[in-house]
Motif scaffolding. Structure first.
Motif, short mmCIF file in Angstrom:
data_model
loop_
_atom_site.label_atom_id
_atom_site.label_comp_id
_atom_site.label_asym_id
_atom_site.label_seq_id
_atom_site.Cartn_x
_atom_site.Cartn_y
_atom_site.Cartn_z
N MET A 221 -2.29 -2.46 -5.82
CA MET A 221 -1.18 -1.83 -5.12
C MET A 221 0.15 -2.04 -5.83
SD MET A 221 -1.88 -0.15 -2.31
CE MET A 221 -0.36 -0.25 -1.37
N GLN A 222 0.15 -2.63 -7.05
CA GLN A 222 1.43 -2.92 -7.69
C GLN A 222 2.12 -1.64 -8.17
OE1 GLN A 222 -1.48 -3.42 -8.92
NE2 GLN A 222 -1.59 -3.09 -11.12
N ARG B 227 2.89 5.20 0.19
CA ARG B 227 1.64 4.45 0.36
C ARG B 227 1.92 3.05 0.91
NH1 ARG B 227 -3.00 5.78 -1.71
NH2 ARG B 227 -2.03 7.10 -3.26
N TRP B 228 2.97 2.42 0.42
CA TRP B 228 3.34 1.12 0.97
C TRP B 228 3.75 1.24 2.43
CZ3 TRP B 228 2.33 -3.58 -0.12
CH2 TRP B 228 2.09 -3.99 -1.43
N ILE C 176 2.06 -0.85 5.45
CA ILE C 176 2.83 -1.71 6.34
C ILE C 176 2.60 -1.33 7.80
CG2 ILE C 176 5.17 -2.32 7.03
CD1 ILE C 176 5.96 -2.16 4.10
N SER D 249 -5.37 3.77 -5.82
CA SER D 249 -4.40 3.50 -6.87
C SER D 249 -5.12 3.36 -8.20
CB SER D 249 -3.59 2.24 -6.53
OG SER D 249 -2.67 1.95 -7.54
N LEU E 141 -1.17 -8.77 -6.04
CA LEU E 141 -1.09 -7.32 -6.12
C LEU E 141 -2.03 -6.71 -7.15
CD1 LEU E 141 2.73 -6.66 -5.67
CD2 LEU E 141 0.91 -6.53 -3.98
#
Length: 380
Positions: free
Chosen positions: A117-118, A124-125, A129, A73, A112
């Motif tokens: 990762m914000q 990607r999230w 997860i 990121s 974050l």
């Protein structure tokens, strides 16, 4: 000599239970009157290095996953290490710097931005997860099993036994997360289809009807989706506590306990939160003393700042592992209490493991050397 009531005293003749004697006289211990008192025995898990290390494996795996995903990121923000004079309070003001309960998990800075990762995309999230589920589900099953056994028997279970049960039910535990999606995805697709049809037609009465139908589906989706947030942890605990169970049965138990006993669930959750909050003062004192010693011993020697920051991170990691161990163990105990309130099963009725369940009574009787050998006709 035949024993009759004439040869016995009145106190020696059993006349059955006296239900008019009073509840306090019939109770063997306080846990019979208040079964939720057994949740306090789960605190023994925090004194087991094996189970605390199990939680640390999940935390370290989570940090590695977020660190690896954040590299794609943008570079995470660097955090300056604490200066040697950052925590030099005298004894009179030491109480003011006492770490508050749960402060280790929440942190004083946004999490974050540190992991980068914000601004990550949805895909990607989703990958992050899924990786977290792969890392955390085995650890949670072990800790929930240990907490359930500690609640039921008051004895700390063997870690090897909990690991064996986790391996036996791991695939079913992953399936638990899929079962609610089998209902939520068709409902979401049906709602989207109704909204599309209503907007495509452009007729007022058709839009009204499709809007009503979409709203009804949204309510059903909300009930199932919100219930799944609470039912899934309960279902995971059921997977390691019940003998004959699968993912569908585990999810049905979770939803049943959530919607049939919501007041009990809220009260048990409040009790667990109070236990974690109160134990946080003890853990905060440990963190305070450890942080003072690290800053005094490492910071005063002029060592590298990374060394000091790494030592502080280890302290926070151990604190978080203690919290996670207790929270997962309490979840296993709460499942047994909810099962007792719903189906009136005793807390002691818990699954012993795959080996004892798969062995039939006949085979066990035949293989026991203490029992005599029976002819084949006895087994027909």
């Amino acid at each position: 000599m035949v024993l009759t009531e004439e040869h016995l005293d009145e106190e020696q003749v059993y006349k059955g239970p006296n239900y008019e004697a009073g509840m306090l006289q019939r109770a063997r211990c306080w846990s019979d009157l208040a079964p939720w008192l057994k949740l306090f025995s789960v605190l023994r898990l925090a004194a087991s290095p094996v189970y605390v290390a199990t939680a640390m494996v999940g935390l370290i795996g989570s940090l590695l996953i977020f660190s690896f995903a954040g590299d794609f990121s943008h570079p995470p923000m660097t955090q300056a290490p604490p200066s040697p004079t950052a925590i030099t309070h005298p004894l009179a003001t030491a109480a003011a710097s006492w770490p508050q309960p749960m402060a280790t998990l929440l942190g004083s800075q946004p999490f974050l931005p540190r992991i980068g990762m914000q601004n990550a995309t949805f895909s990607r999230w989703l990958v992050v997860i899924l990786c977290l589920l792969i890392v955390w589900v085995p650890q949670l099953l072990i800790l929930m099993r240990a907490g359930a056994v500690q609640t039921a028997s008051g004895q700390l279970p063997e870690p090897s036994r909990c690991v064996a049960i986790m391996k036996h039910r791991l695939l079913g535990a992953y399936t638990v997360f899929v079962v609610p999606l089998l209902i939520l995805i068709p409902l979401a697709a049906a709602g989207w289809l109704l909204a599309t049809i209503g907007g495509w037609c452009g007729v007022a009465w058709i839009s009204t009807l499709t809007g009503w139908a979409a709203g009804a589906l949204a309510m059903i989706l909300g009930v199932i989706g919100f219930g799944a947030l609470v039912a899934i942890p309960i279902s995971l605990a059921a997977m390691v506590c019940e003998a004959n169970i699968d993912a569908f049965d585990g999810c049905s138990r979770g939803f049943e306990y959530v919607f049939r006993r919501p007041i009990h669930l809220i009260l048990y959750s409040a009790l667990c939160a109070a236990i974690l909050y109160l134990i946080g003062f003890l853990l905060g004192g440990i963190q305070l003393v450890a942080s003072h010693w690290v800053i005094w011993s490492i910071g005063s020697t002029g060592s590298d700042g990374k060394l000091l920051a790494a030592a502080m991170d280890v302290i926070k990691l151990v604190m978080a592992a203690w919290y996670v161990t207790l929270a997962a163990g309490l979840t296993g105990g709460v499942y047994l209490l909810l099962r007792r309130d719903t189906s009136e099963q005793h807390l002691e009725e818990i699954w012993d493991g795959p080996e004892r369940t798969n062995t039939s009574d006949d085979a066990g009787a035949a293989s026991d050397p203490a029992l005599p050998e029976l002819p084949p006709e006895a087994y027909e």
